[in-house]
Design a protein around this motif. Sequence first.
Motif, PDB file in Angstrom:
ATOM      1  N   SER A 139       0.994  -1.056   0.512  1.00  0.00           N
ATOM      2  CA  SER A 139      -0.281  -0.194  -0.101  1.00  0.00           C
ATOM      3  C   SER A 139       1.159   0.982  -0.582  1.00  0.00           C
ATOM      4  O   SER A 139       2.228   1.217   0.542  1.00  0.00           O
ATOM      5  N   MET A 140       0.362   2.045  -0.488  1.00  0.00           N
ATOM      6  CA  MET A 140       1.028   3.662  -0.346  1.00  0.00           C
ATOM      7  C   MET A 140       1.384   4.293   0.420  1.00  0.00           C
ATOM      8  O   MET A 140       2.463   4.963   1.007  1.00  0.00           O
ATOM      9  N   PHE A 141       0.326   3.682   2.494  1.00  0.00           N
ATOM     10  CA  PHE A 141       0.737   4.038   2.980  1.00  0.00           C
ATOM     11  C   PHE A 141       1.690   3.657   3.836  1.00  0.00           C
ATOM     12  O   PHE A 141       2.155   4.360   4.823  1.00  0.00           O
ATOM     13  N   ASP A 142       2.041   2.022   3.463  1.00  0.00           N
ATOM     14  CA  ASP A 142       3.855   1.286   4.273  1.00  0.00           C
ATOM     15  C   ASP A 142       4.702   2.617   3.303  1.00  0.00           C
ATOM     16  O   ASP A 142       5.609   2.106   3.675  1.00  0.00           O
ATOM     17  N   ALA A 143       4.379   2.560   2.073  1.00  0.00           N
ATOM     18  CA  ALA A 143       5.024   3.099   1.656  1.00  0.00           C
ATOM     19  C   ALA A 143       5.569   4.683   2.128  1.00  0.00           C
ATOM     20  O   ALA A 143       6.539   5.223   2.201  1.00  0.00           O
ATOM     21  N   ALA A 144       4.979   5.265   2.769  1.00  0.00           N
ATOM     22  CA  ALA A 144       4.843   6.392   3.426  1.00  0.00           C
ATOM     23  C   ALA A 144       5.554   6.305   4.752  1.00  0.00           C
ATOM     24  O   ALA A 144       5.938   6.894   4.985  1.00  0.00           O
ATOM     25  N   ARG A 145       4.885   5.081   5.049  1.00  0.00           N
ATOM     26  CA  ARG A 145       5.972   4.892   6.326  1.00  0.00           C
ATOM     27  C   ARG A 145       7.314   5.114   5.970  1.00  0.00           C
ATOM     28  O   ARG A 145       8.494   5.299   7.366  1.00  0.00           O
ATOM     29  N   VAL A 146       7.671   4.103   5.346  1.00  0.00           N
ATOM     30  CA  VAL A 146       9.029   3.872   4.949  1.00  0.00           C
ATOM     31  C   VAL A 146       9.840   5.021   4.759  1.00  0.00           C
ATOM     32  O   VAL A 146      10.495   5.504   5.061  1.00  0.00           O
ATOM     33  N   LEU A 147       9.446   5.843   3.727  1.00  0.00           N
ATOM     34  CA  LEU A 147       9.940   7.592   3.961  1.00  0.00           C
ATOM     35  C   LEU A 147      10.112   8.372   5.834  1.00  0.00           C
ATOM     36  O   LEU A 147      11.288   8.098   5.584  1.00  0.00           O
ATOM     37  N   GLY A 148       8.940   7.877   5.526  1.00  0.00           N
ATOM     38  CA  GLY A 148       8.801   8.260   7.240  1.00  0.00           C
ATOM     39  C   GLY A 148      10.112   8.119   7.997  1.00  0.00           C
ATOM     40  O   GLY A 148      10.409   8.298   8.975  1.00  0.00           O
ATOM     41  N   SER A 149      10.209   6.683   8.161  1.00  0.00           N
ATOM     42  CA  SER A 149      11.336   5.743   8.861  1.00  0.00           C
ATOM     43  C   SER A 149      12.636   6.613   7.789  1.00  0.00           C
ATOM     44  O   SER A 149      13.768   6.669   8.947  1.00  0.00           O
ATOM     45  N   ALA A 150      12.992   6.605   7.201  1.00  0.00           N
ATOM     46  CA  ALA A 150      14.143   6.801   5.844  1.00  0.00           C
ATOM     47  C   ALA A 150      14.142   8.594   6.726  1.00  0.00           C
ATOM     48  O   ALA A 150      15.286   9.201   7.582  1.00  0.00           O
ATOM     49  N   VAL A 151      13.228   9.350   6.768  1.00  0.00           N
ATOM     50  CA  VAL A 151      13.606  11.340   7.517  1.00  0.00           C
ATOM     51  C   VAL A 151      14.117  10.339   8.719  1.00  0.00           C
ATOM     52  O   VAL A 151      14.743  11.654   9.147  1.00  0.00           O
ATOM     53  N   ARG A 152      13.422   9.853   9.167  1.00  0.00           N
ATOM     54  CA  ARG A 152      14.064   9.640  10.768  1.00  0.00           C
ATOM     55  C   ARG A 152      15.475   9.068  11.247  1.00  0.00           C
ATOM     56  O   ARG A 152      16.245   9.917  12.113  1.00  0.00           O
ATOM     57  N   ARG A 153      15.444   7.647  10.252  1.00  0.00           N
ATOM     58  CA  ARG A 153      17.462   8.022  10.104  1.00  0.00           C
ATOM     59  C   ARG A 153      18.198   8.717   9.948  1.00  0.00           C
ATOM     60  O   ARG A 153      18.733   9.126  10.651  1.00  0.00           O
ATOM     61  N   VAL A 154      17.878   9.494   8.891  1.00  0.00           N
ATOM     62  CA  VAL A 154      18.688  10.326   8.986  1.00  0.00           C
ATOM     63  C   VAL A 154      18.735  11.538   9.672  1.00  0.00           C
ATOM     64  O   VAL A 154      19.924  12.438  10.253  1.00  0.00           O
ATOM     65  N   TYR A 155      17.724  12.367  10.379  1.00  0.00           N
ATOM     66  CA  TYR A 155      18.250  12.999  11.654  1.00  0.00           C
ATOM     67  C   TYR A 155      18.738  12.121  12.972  1.00  0.00           C
ATOM     68  O   TYR A 155      19.425  13.099  13.288  1.00  0.00           O
ATOM     69  N   GLU A 156      18.601  10.489  13.432  1.00  0.00           N
ATOM     70  CA  GLU A 156      19.760  10.556  13.864  1.00  0.00           C
ATOM     71  C   GLU A 156      20.881  10.547  13.562  1.00  0.00           C
ATOM     72  O   GLU A 156      21.962  10.343  14.414  1.00  0.00           O
ATOM     73  N   GLN A 157      20.890  10.385  12.073  1.00  0.00           N
ATOM     74  CA  GLN A 157      22.465  10.741  11.995  1.00  0.00           C
ATOM     75  C   GLN A 157      23.312  11.656  11.995  1.00  0.00           C
ATOM     76  O   GLN A 157      24.000  11.922  12.475  1.00  0.00           O
ATOM     77  N   ASP A 158      22.356  12.895  11.671  1.00  0.00           N
ATOM     78  CA  ASP A 158      22.979  14.142  10.982  1.00  0.00           C
ATOM     79  C   ASP A 158      21.920  14.893  11.993  1.00  0.00           C
ATOM     80  O   ASP A 158      23.099  16.182  12.334  1.00  0.00           O
ATOM     81  N   GLY A 159      20.909  15.013  12.983  1.00  0.00           N
ATOM     82  CA  GLY A 159      20.552  15.948  13.910  1.00  0.00           C
ATOM     83  C   GLY A 159      21.154  17.016  14.451  1.00  0.00           C
ATOM     84  O   GLY A 159      21.462  17.386  14.687  1.00  0.00           O
ATOM     85  N   PRO A 160      21.739  15.798  15.334  1.00  0.00           N
ATOM     86  CA  PRO A 160      22.745  16.695  16.423  1.00  0.00           C
ATOM     87  C   PRO A 160      23.757  17.304  16.299  1.00  0.00           C
ATOM     88  O   PRO A 160      24.044  18.454  16.666  1.00  0.00           O
TER      89      PRO A 160
END
Length: 274
Positions: free
Chosen positions: A83-104
């Motif tokens: 579903s596109m909902f799950d694809a959006a969840r994957v995108l949200g997870s990718a955004v959070r992963r970048v935040y964990e890596q680069d946010g600080p």
Amino acid sequence: MTYCVGIKLDAGLVFLSDSRTNAGLDQISTYRKMMVYEKTGDRFMVLLSAGNLSISQSVREILQVEKLDNGDEPPITIWNATSMFDAARVLGSAVRRVYEQDGPSLKQAGVDFNASMILGGQIKGEAMRLFLVYSAGNFIEATRETCYFQVGESKYGKPVLDRMITPHTALDEAAKCALVSMDSTLKSNLSVGLPLDLLVYEADTFQSQQMVCIDERNPYFTMIRSTWGQRLRQVFESIDDPTWDGSAAEHPLCVPSERYEPMRKITHPGEKIV
């Protein structure tokens, strides 16, 4: 800055993005803001991004390999999501992963974690869907009442979309409206610039041949830019000027009102002003 718009209609989807990135008056570059993910006959998705370029580029790279835990089932990726909902969840997870890596590190350097994205498309077995994903990785979905999303420098191009776009709008008409919206933004904001990427997706096709890169020499967009301004001027001039003496006016400006008039201080000749 940038400007991107995604529109969801009964007939399909329309995506438009500019390509200007700037970090100051003398640091202007061109980068594509549109990414297409296509699996012939199975899925077709388009990602538009705005905000910090390093963040959005990292998200796009991670998105292609990002996985969500799915219990005893294989992990969910954008390539196997049902579903596109799950694809959006994957995108949200990718955004959070970048935040964990680069946010600080970004915070330490005084840089905000700023990225917003539009993800739309269709996966076989379900209808088309369109999502707006925020910097925190959370997202909302377009509805029939709100059938388009904008990211970036959105305020200049919004009025024409609000007046013209409905779920029943034809694809070519929506593409024209998106280009007018972009022209209004280009006219008023120097941080948005050519070339543009335009993509039109027809429902249930899982592919698109209607993709074009628009530069300053594109004849159709040149016509849009000149015609829209001329027609606006014609419509503006066709509207009556305000008539302060409303006794004979068809559309009087001054009419009785229960509201108070503006506060006014009147001085008379010879009156001393303290």
